[in-house]
Each structure stands twice: as structure tokens, then as C-alpha cells.
Design a protein around this motif. Sequence first.
Motif, PDB file in Angstrom:
ATOM      1  N   LYS A 144       0.842  -1.201   0.000  1.00  0.00           N
ATOM      2  CA  LYS A 144       0.000   0.000   0.000  1.00  0.00           C
ATOM      3  C   LYS A 144       0.873   1.245   0.000  1.00  0.00           C
ATOM      4  O   LYS A 144       2.108   1.162   0.079  1.00  0.00           O
ATOM      5  CB  LYS A 144      -0.920  -0.003   1.221  1.00  0.00           C
ATOM      6  N   LYS A 145       0.206   2.381  -0.058  1.00  0.00           N
ATOM      7  CA  LYS A 145       0.915   3.657  -0.125  1.00  0.00           C
ATOM      8  C   LYS A 145       1.874   3.813   1.051  1.00  0.00           C
ATOM      9  O   LYS A 145       1.502   3.590   2.206  1.00  0.00           O
ATOM     10  CB  LYS A 145      -0.094   4.809  -0.127  1.00  0.00           C
ATOM     11  N   GLY A 146       3.107   4.170   0.723  1.00  0.00           N
ATOM     12  CA  GLY A 146       4.111   4.428   1.744  1.00  0.00           C
ATOM     13  C   GLY A 146       4.933   3.229   2.156  1.00  0.00           C
ATOM     14  O   GLY A 146       5.922   3.386   2.891  1.00  0.00           O
ATOM     15  N   ASP A 147       4.554   2.025   1.720  1.00  0.00           N
ATOM     16  CA  ASP A 147       5.330   0.833   2.067  1.00  0.00           C
ATOM     17  C   ASP A 147       6.678   0.850   1.355  1.00  0.00           C
ATOM     18  O   ASP A 147       6.753   1.071   0.141  1.00  0.00           O
ATOM     19  CB  ASP A 147       4.594  -0.444   1.662  1.00  0.00           C
ATOM     20  N   GLY A 170       1.412   2.500  -4.866  1.00  0.00           N
ATOM     21  CA  GLY A 170       1.768   3.603  -3.977  1.00  0.00           C
ATOM     22  C   GLY A 170       2.948   3.337  -3.075  1.00  0.00           C
ATOM     23  O   GLY A 170       3.288   4.154  -2.218  1.00  0.00           O
ATOM     24  N   GLY A 171       3.598   2.163  -3.248  1.00  0.00           N
ATOM     25  CA  GLY A 171       4.757   1.832  -2.434  1.00  0.00           C
ATOM     26  C   GLY A 171       6.022   2.509  -2.943  1.00  0.00           C
ATOM     27  O   GLY A 171       6.022   3.189  -3.983  1.00  0.00           O
ATOM     28  N   ILE A 172       7.099   2.300  -2.214  1.00  0.00           N
ATOM     29  CA  ILE A 172       8.392   2.922  -2.533  1.00  0.00           C
ATOM     30  C   ILE A 172       9.379   1.807  -2.851  1.00  0.00           C
ATOM     31  O   ILE A 172       9.829   1.088  -1.945  1.00  0.00           O
ATOM     32  CB  ILE A 172       8.896   3.769  -1.356  1.00  0.00           C
ATOM     33  N   THR A 210      14.874   4.487   4.863  1.00  0.00           N
ATOM     34  CA  THR A 210      13.599   4.310   5.577  1.00  0.00           C
ATOM     35  C   THR A 210      13.572   5.034   6.918  1.00  0.00           C
ATOM     36  O   THR A 210      12.637   4.854   7.698  1.00  0.00           O
ATOM     37  CB  THR A 210      13.319   2.818   5.805  1.00  0.00           C
TER      38      THR A 210
END
Length: 332
Positions: A144-147, A170-172, A210
Motif C-alpha cells: 500500500k501507499k508508503g510501504d 503507492g509503495g516505494i 527508511t
Amino acid sequence: MPKVVRFHGVGGPEVLKIEDVAVPQAGRGEVRLKVEAIGLNRAESMFYHGQYVYQPNLPAGLGYEAAGVVEAVGPDVDKGWVGKRVSVVPAFSLNEYGMVGEEVLAPVAALGEYPAKLSPVEGAAIWMQYLTAYGALVDIAHVKKGDFVLIPAASSSVGIAAIEITRAEGGIPIATTRKSAKKAELTKLGADYVIATEEEDLVARVGEITDGAGARVIFDPVAGPFVEKLAEAAQPGGIIFQYGALSMQPTPLPLFPVLTKGLWIRGYTLLEFTHSPDPKKLDTAKKYVYDRLADGRFVPKIAKTFPFAQTAEAYRYLESNAQVGKIVVTVP
């Protein structure tokens, strides 16, 4: 007679021989495919080396992915498939079907249509890579977003697909490669960060990227002692997918990081996904990939093409690890 690639004993690419083999009529649940392009995969290299999850029944063919035109169908198969341009999903045993040939049989359940905007070369370069990454990252891990998602051996076709899917969710994506030579291209392909593991401290760099949190998802085809570093780089409660064995070394259990962080180490192959008792899972995944190919969010990266006569050389190039993206054999 059409030509196919077979091997009569295990070994390196030198065991692969082009032979004239009569292709039987399509039986129940089958189609006959006139092949236009073949996507190569590491699993096939392991298969002819005798190092895959099952042993070959000799003489054996090989090949999970092909794109081509349906020439004929079995007696129980919808005749509407005839004349359609399709590609083949890796949803069968290599001891049952092989796609490296001018004409081959394929199970109709493994057919997938690809967007008309793609060439046959691109059509042969989609299902293994995108479905492998989808099954782990979307269906199981729910990125998900931000993972932060750590992707070792990211220059492979599956690694590049994992970068694209991570971004789509939405992940990185944090890509790794052994040396710096592939850094610029991986960045161009969408990796937010790239770590050269033979030149940089993986754990320290993941910590910097991170802000000390670690990666929530790690999608690893390498295994071996490298797993100990991955466990150190993981977020508490994170999941490490082991979907390959590129190192070919024993894989230790990093016990203390697993205990102290509550890590999940999850064995995974595409076969568990394509052989799911729930056919809707594969249908959902195919639609996910198809839609994103059609609208341009996903773009297959072709590293190099070889003519059919040079299939052994193509697999030798695959084993060199020099490529970024998919190696494809074209059929006249």
C-alpha cells in the motif's frame, strides 16, 4: 515438420538441441499455437540444469511463455480462439507442455490475450514477470501507499515488474543490484532508490532510506547467506518472500532477527498462484495486468532478442546476468 528445442540430458545451454518433431493434433482442453516469440525465464535454465523444483522427464522440451496465433483447437475448445493472437500464462508443468518451438500445443486454460498495442515480442514478456510479482506483492502482501519494498536482483524481468507494481500500489521500491553499472537504468525504470550490494552496506543504506524503519516487504529471488542481510534490513513484522534460488547456496534461517522482529519468511512460486483452486484469483490477476498494459502504466522491458536458431545462445546470455529486462527469442 516444425522445429522445437529439446534436451536429452541435464547440463548447461549446450544440451539444448533444435529438432524436427511432429506436433500432434490438439486434444481435449488444448490448442495448437503458431509461435511468434518466446520469453525466456530463469526457471527454464534451472529445469535443463536439473535444479528446478521438479526433474525433467527426458527427452524434455522447455519454455513457459510464448506469443503466437491459435491455429487449431481441441474437440471441446471454443472455436472462437482460432486466429486469435495470444500469449501463454505459466500455468502448467514443463513436463507436460513446452513453448520453445515453431508450433506447440498449449492448454486453453493457460491462454491470455494481450493488448493489441503490444508486439508479439512484448506479448511474450508479460505473464511470468507480472503475475509472479502481483501474486506476492498485491494478493498476499497487500502493498500500500508508503510501504518500503526491497527488491533484490531488480534488473531481472520479474524485478522490473515488481518495481512497476510497487509504484502502481503507492509503495516505494528500493532496488538492489550487485554493481553500480545498472543503477541509472533501474532508476529510469522507476526505482526510487538503487543499492549496489557489492559496493554499499545494504543494511545501513536501507536504514538511511527508511529513516530506521526498515522494509516492510522484501521480494527476493537470491536466497543463500544474503537472507541474513535481508532480515536485518526488514521492518518489524515485515515479510520476506523467497521466490528463487539464484545463489545456489544453503539458505540459513536468520533466527534472532526473525525472533526479535517477528518476521515472516514466506516461500512463494507463481505455480501456487496459477494453480489456485479458485480460478477467479488468476482471472483477477490477468485483468490487473492487462488493464495496466493497455493504458501504459506497465511497459515490458525487452533486454535483447535472439532468432530461434540461436536459442541456446539466448539461454547462455540469460545465465550471464548481463541483461536488464526480458530476453526474447523470435520465431520466423
